[in-house]
Design a protein around this motif. Structure first.
Motif, PDB file in Angstrom:
ATOM      1  N   LYS A 182       0.845  -1.198   0.000  1.00  0.00           N
ATOM      2  CA  LYS A 182       0.000   0.000   0.000  1.00  0.00           C
ATOM      3  C   LYS A 182       0.872   1.237   0.000  1.00  0.00           C
ATOM      4  N   LYS A 183       0.658   2.103  -0.963  1.00  0.00           N
ATOM      5  CA  LYS A 183       1.448   3.322  -1.084  1.00  0.00           C
ATOM      6  C   LYS A 183       0.937   4.399  -0.126  1.00  0.00           C
ATOM      7  N   GLU A 184       1.865   5.052   0.575  1.00  0.00           N
ATOM      8  CA  GLU A 184       1.475   6.164   1.449  1.00  0.00           C
ATOM      9  C   GLU A 184       1.278   7.421   0.606  1.00  0.00           C
ATOM     10  N   SER A 185       0.217   8.144   0.911  1.00  0.00           N
ATOM     11  CA  SER A 185      -0.085   9.360   0.162  1.00  0.00           C
ATOM     12  C   SER A 185       0.735  10.529   0.714  1.00  0.00           C
ATOM     13  N   VAL A 186       1.540  11.143  -0.140  1.00  0.00           N
ATOM     14  CA  VAL A 186       2.351  12.288   0.261  1.00  0.00           C
ATOM     15  C   VAL A 186       2.642  13.144  -0.967  1.00  0.00           C
ATOM     16  N   ALA A 218       9.858   9.439   7.783  1.00  0.00           N
ATOM     17  CA  ALA A 218       9.422   8.435   6.819  1.00  0.00           C
ATOM     18  C   ALA A 218       9.300   7.038   7.415  1.00  0.00           C
ATOM     19  N   SER A 219       8.157   6.418   7.200  1.00  0.00           N
ATOM     20  CA  SER A 219       7.997   4.992   7.477  1.00  0.00           C
ATOM     21  C   SER A 219       8.743   4.224   6.386  1.00  0.00           C
ATOM     22  N   ALA A 237       7.460   2.262   4.210  1.00  0.00           N
ATOM     23  CA  ALA A 237       6.678   2.372   2.975  1.00  0.00           C
ATOM     24  C   ALA A 237       6.938   3.705   2.288  1.00  0.00           C
ATOM     25  N   LEU A 238       6.962   4.781   3.063  1.00  0.00           N
ATOM     26  CA  LEU A 238       7.217   6.101   2.487  1.00  0.00           C
ATOM     27  C   LEU A 238       8.671   6.224   2.046  1.00  0.00           C
ATOM     28  N   THR A 285       9.127   5.090  -1.430  1.00  0.00           N
ATOM     29  CA  THR A 285       8.671   6.107  -2.385  1.00  0.00           C
ATOM     30  C   THR A 285       9.710   7.213  -2.551  1.00  0.00           C
TER      31      THR A 285
END
Length: 370
Positions: free
Chosen positions: A184-188, A255-256, A258-259, A262
């Motif tokens: 799942k992509k984090e929204s940023v 940043a996690s 996942a982030l 990205t």
């Protein structure tokens, strides 16, 4: 090795909430198929919490842990000491350099992993008191170990040169990475064009020169930004940004994983300007995310990255800026470095590190039985 009990003490988990060393242990331990024990009762280490490796860990509310932290860590130490005094045969893999265990393990062997020799190589970045405390303990633990694991050939050579350890006693085991595309992509919202700086910004990390190099690039390219992870910017760092007129061009992101994927994947390049490192896991993370790497030409970097990186003299801001520019404005070179990075990454894995670590444990046991 199933019959061998391996003990990991609480040291690193007592003072790291997160960090490379505690993560290292939580990566290799579950991959070794060994009987083990981690002597931790109370800890806020996020990797220990997520891995659920520690059967003794007692979850308590975070506010309560911090209120009684010193008392709880003393309980960890007492718990470690009690287990180490056990009459059963075991091997200790000490997680850091405090020598409290030396008079408690009897004839049981112990292994130590040396992650770097930063206090010895760059003493000017540490107080005399801090260095004296660390160096005395570190030397004692390393020199008396049954086997030593170094995380790069460069670190092994530093140990030999500085502590005069026999090379045959040291095994080099590289780190790995599990950085991968998240489900799942984090929204940023990110700038269209940025270079990436990952991790802490201690003095030897050379962040100040990196920012000055970025300011040289920013003069010519108004669309270029820098994104930094790690702790929020300090007052002194913000003053530096203001003095260079780049306050609005430097962005901090907590940043996690996942982030972080990205950030790597969308960055023009990862810049790793350290004066010294024992290994450099962000290099592997960048490779895994198809991000080109621009790094210092010092310590372990050429060993770990080989020809899959662009290099610069970390003491030269202009050379750093030129190296970054050579990658982010040359699409052919950028693509070439990404491809080479993917190939270089095949040399490293936590699975390989676990197999080799298990072999070191066997060597330590065999040496003790001679």
């Amino acid at each position: 090795m199933k019959e061998l009990q391996v003990i990991y003490d609480s040291q690193i988990f007592d003072f790291q909430t997160f960090g490379g060393i505690s993560r290292y242990f939580c990566e290799i331990i579950p991959r070794m198929n060994i009987t083990f024990d981690i002597t931790v009762r109370y800890s806020e280490n996020i990797y220990l919490k997520e891995s659920k490796l520690c059967k003794h860990r007692l979850p308590i509310p975070q506010w309560l842990f911090y209120k009684y932290k010193n008392k709880l860590l003393k309980k960890n130490r007492k718990f470690s000491e009690d287990i180490l005094r056990s009459s059963s045969t075991y091997l200790l893999h000490a997680t850091y350099y405090e020598p409290y265990f030396l008079n408690r393990i009897g004839n049981n062997p112990y292994v130590i992993t040396v992650h770097d020799m930063i206090y010895e190589k760059l003493p000017e970045f540490f107080s005399e008191e801090e260095r004296k405390f660390i160096l005395e303990q570190k030397k004692k633990v390393i020199t008396q170990a049954d086997r030593i694991i170094a995380i790069s050939q460069n670190t092994k050579q530093d140990i030999i040169d500085l502590l005069h350890i026999e090379p045959e006693k040291i095994d080099v085991i590289y780190h790995g990475t599990n950085m991968q595309k998240p489900l799942k992509k984090e929204s940023v919202t990110l700038p269209k064009k940025f270079i990436l700086y990952v991790g802490t910004r201690y003095s030897y990390k050379n962040f100040g020169r990196f920012i000055k190099a970025f300011s040289l690039l920013s003069l010519k390219d108004k669309e270029l930004y820098t994104i930094c992870t790690g702790n929020p910017f300090s007052t002194d760092e913000k003053k530096l940004f203001e003095s260079l007129n780049i306050m609005d061009k430097v962005i901090h992101i907590h940043a996690s994983d996942a982030l972080l994927y990205t950030l790597y994947n969308q960055a023009e390049a990862l810049v790793f300007p350290s004066l010294y490192e024992g290994f450099g896991i962000p290099i592997l993370e960048a490779y895994a995310c198809l991000c080109p790497v621009v790094i210092s030409n010092t310590s372990c970097f050429p060993e770990i990255a080989s020809d899959a990186a662009a290099y610069f003299d970390p003491y030269s801001e202009t050379e750093m800026a030129d190296a970054i520019a050579s990658v982010i404005y040359n699409r052919t070179l950028r693509t070439e470095l990404i491809d080479k990075g993917s190939e270089q990454l095949k040399l490293y894995s936590w699975e390989k590190a676990a197999i080799q670590t298990k072999e070191v444990y066997q060597k330590a046991m065999n040496n003790k039985l001679k």
